[in-house]
Design an enzyme around this catalytic site. Sequence first.
Site, PDB file in Angstrom:
ATOM      1  N   GLU A  26       1.340  -1.389  -0.035  1.00 52.80           N
ATOM      2  CA  GLU A  26      -0.342  -0.005  -0.336  1.00 52.80           C
ATOM      3  C   GLU A  26       0.893   1.063  -0.181  1.00 52.80           C
ATOM      4  OE1 GLU A  26      -4.124   0.259   1.597  1.00 52.80           O
ATOM      5  OE2 GLU A  26      -3.306   1.115   3.031  1.00 52.80           O
ATOM      6  N   LYS A  65     -13.911   2.091  -3.908  1.00 54.71           N
ATOM      7  CA  LYS A  65     -15.312   1.924  -2.795  1.00 54.71           C
ATOM      8  C   LYS A  65     -15.743   2.935  -3.723  1.00 54.71           C
ATOM      9  CE  LYS A  65     -11.980   1.674   1.061  1.00 54.71           C
ATOM     10  NZ  LYS A  65     -11.451   3.182   1.947  1.00 54.71           N
TER      11      LYS A  65
END
Length: 560
Positions: free
Chosen positions: A367, A524
Site C-alpha cells: 500500500e 470503494k
Amino acid sequence: MTQIPVIDPTVTPAWEALDDRADSFSPDLRSWFDADPNRAASWTRSAADLHVDLSKNLIDQGILKDLLALADQCGVFDLRDRMYSGEHINTTEDRAVLHTALRRPSTDTLIVDGQDAIADVHDVLAKVYDFAERVRSGQWVGITGKPVTTVVNIGIGGSDLGPVMAYEALKPFVAEGLECRFISNIDPTDAGETTKDLDPETTLVIVASKTFTTLETITNAKVVREWFLSALRERGIAQDEATTREAIAKHFVAVSTALDKVAEFGIDPNNAFGFWSWVGGRYSVDSAVGTSLAIAIGPESFAEFLEGFHAMDRHFAEAAPQDNVPLLMGLLNVWYSNFLGADTHAVLPYSQYLHRFPAYLQQLTMESNGKSVRRDGCHTTYDTGEVFWGEPGTNGQHAFYQLIHQGTRLIPADFIAFANPTWPLRDTQAGSDMHELFLSNFFAQTKALAFGKTADEVREEGNPEDLVSARVFTGNRPTTSIMAASLTPKILGELIALYEHITFVEGAIWGLDSFDQWGVELGKVLAKQILPAIEGDGEALAAQDSSTRGLIEFYRTNRH
C-alpha cells in the site's frame, strides 16, 4: 504545501554505476565465502536487539558503495529528517508523517501544526492505559455486572491487520481469562463466525475507524450491535430505550476522532480514543488502534512494545549509513528489484506466533509503494514496489520453497528466528529438543539457498546421471537472517519498525509518496454506485458495463 525535491533516481551517477555492475554481475557466494573467511562477520549488523546477517545477499563492497551513494543522491537522509521533524512529507494529502511520534518518550516535545504531538500522544496513551487496566482488573463491567472476558475488535486494513498480527504474536503475554477476536471482512461470515459462541454479557466491542464512516467497519459494527442487543433481549435484558443505551455504552467503545458519529452510533464519546491525520492506518498499531492489544497484554507490556519501535527509530536516525540496517535492507531491495529483476520478496518467520506477520507486511509495503506516480506527479520510468508474501517455517518448506530453491525467478527472502522458544518441548522418544530441530531447518535453508549443490556433489551421492540435473541446486539465492533472543513485546516493536523504515527507504529512492493510498479509493466509490443495481434498480443496472451487468444478473437469478 511543503515542497520536497523529487529526484529521478535513473539520472543519478549511482544508478548508472549500479546499472553497469548489473550488466556484468555474476554472483558466486561459494567463492566469496571461500575467499573471505570474515565475510559473515563483516556483513553482520546489530539494530537495537536484532542480530542481522546480510552476508548471504548478492552484494560486495563495490555494490554497497554505489547503493549508499544512491541513497545520498536521492535525498533519503534529508527526507528521513523531514519526516522525523514533522514536515508535511505526505504531499498529496498535505500531512505530516509522524508514526515515529507515537513511541517517543513523554519528555520529548515536537510542535506540529501548532500542537505538541508528543504531549497529545501521551494524553491518549494515558486514557488507553487507564481503560485497559479497568477492563483487566474487572472494574469495568457490562450491563449485568459481569467483567469482560472477550474483546472484539472491528476494523479493516491497518485497524485490523496490525492488532490481530500483534495479538497473535504476543499470545504468551495475554492475561489469563481474556481473549481477543477480530472482525474485518464485510463478508457476513466473518461477523457471524466470530460472534456465534460469544456471551454478550462478557463481550466488549471496539469499533476502530478514524472517521467512523469506513463502510466495512461501520456495517460490521451495526451487525454486531444488532447481534448484541438481540441476544440481550432474548435474556430479558435491554428491553427499553434507556437500558439499550446503557448496554451499548458499557459494551461498545470506539477508536475514532469523529465524536459526533460515535455518539450517533450509541457509544459514549468519553469512551472514544483518538488518533491523528498524521498517522496512516498501516502505521497505527502502536496508537489507540492497538487498544485491544493494550487490554490483552497490559499497559506495561504495551509500553515495552513502544520501546521497541523507538529503539529502531533511533537506530534508523542515528546509525552510520554503512551500519544502518533499515537503510541497507531497503537498498538491497532496490538492488534486487531494479537491477536484478526480482518481482517478489518472501518473509519467512520461523515462529508460529508470527504467522500473520507476512500479511501485515503486505499492506505496509504494497500500500505504501505500490505506485507508478512520483511525488511530483510524474510517472515513473522504472519499476516500484515488491510483492511481499510468506508463511511460517517449516510449513513453507513443504509448500513453496521449491520455487525459491530451483525456480527460474529470483526471490530474495528474509528469515526470522528466535534463540529461545516459548514452549521448550522435547521429543522424549528421540531425546531431541524440538526448538533445536526447528532452528536446524532455519539455518539449513539459508545455507542451501546460498551455496546450493553442484552436479559433482550430486554424482558423489550415487545418483544416476539422468537425475543429476534435476537434483542440482544453483545456489546464489539471496537471504537475510534476522535473529533475536526471544519474541517479546519489545522485539516485536523493533521488527515492525524495521520494516516501516525499509519501506520508507525504498519509497524515498523511487520518489514516491509512501503515505497516501489513493489506489484503494476507486473500488470503494464504484461499490456504492453498483449497490443499487444489485438491489434491483434497473436504471443503475443498465448503466453498468456488459461484464458487470452479466455478473449482477447471474447473482440476482441465483440468490435464494
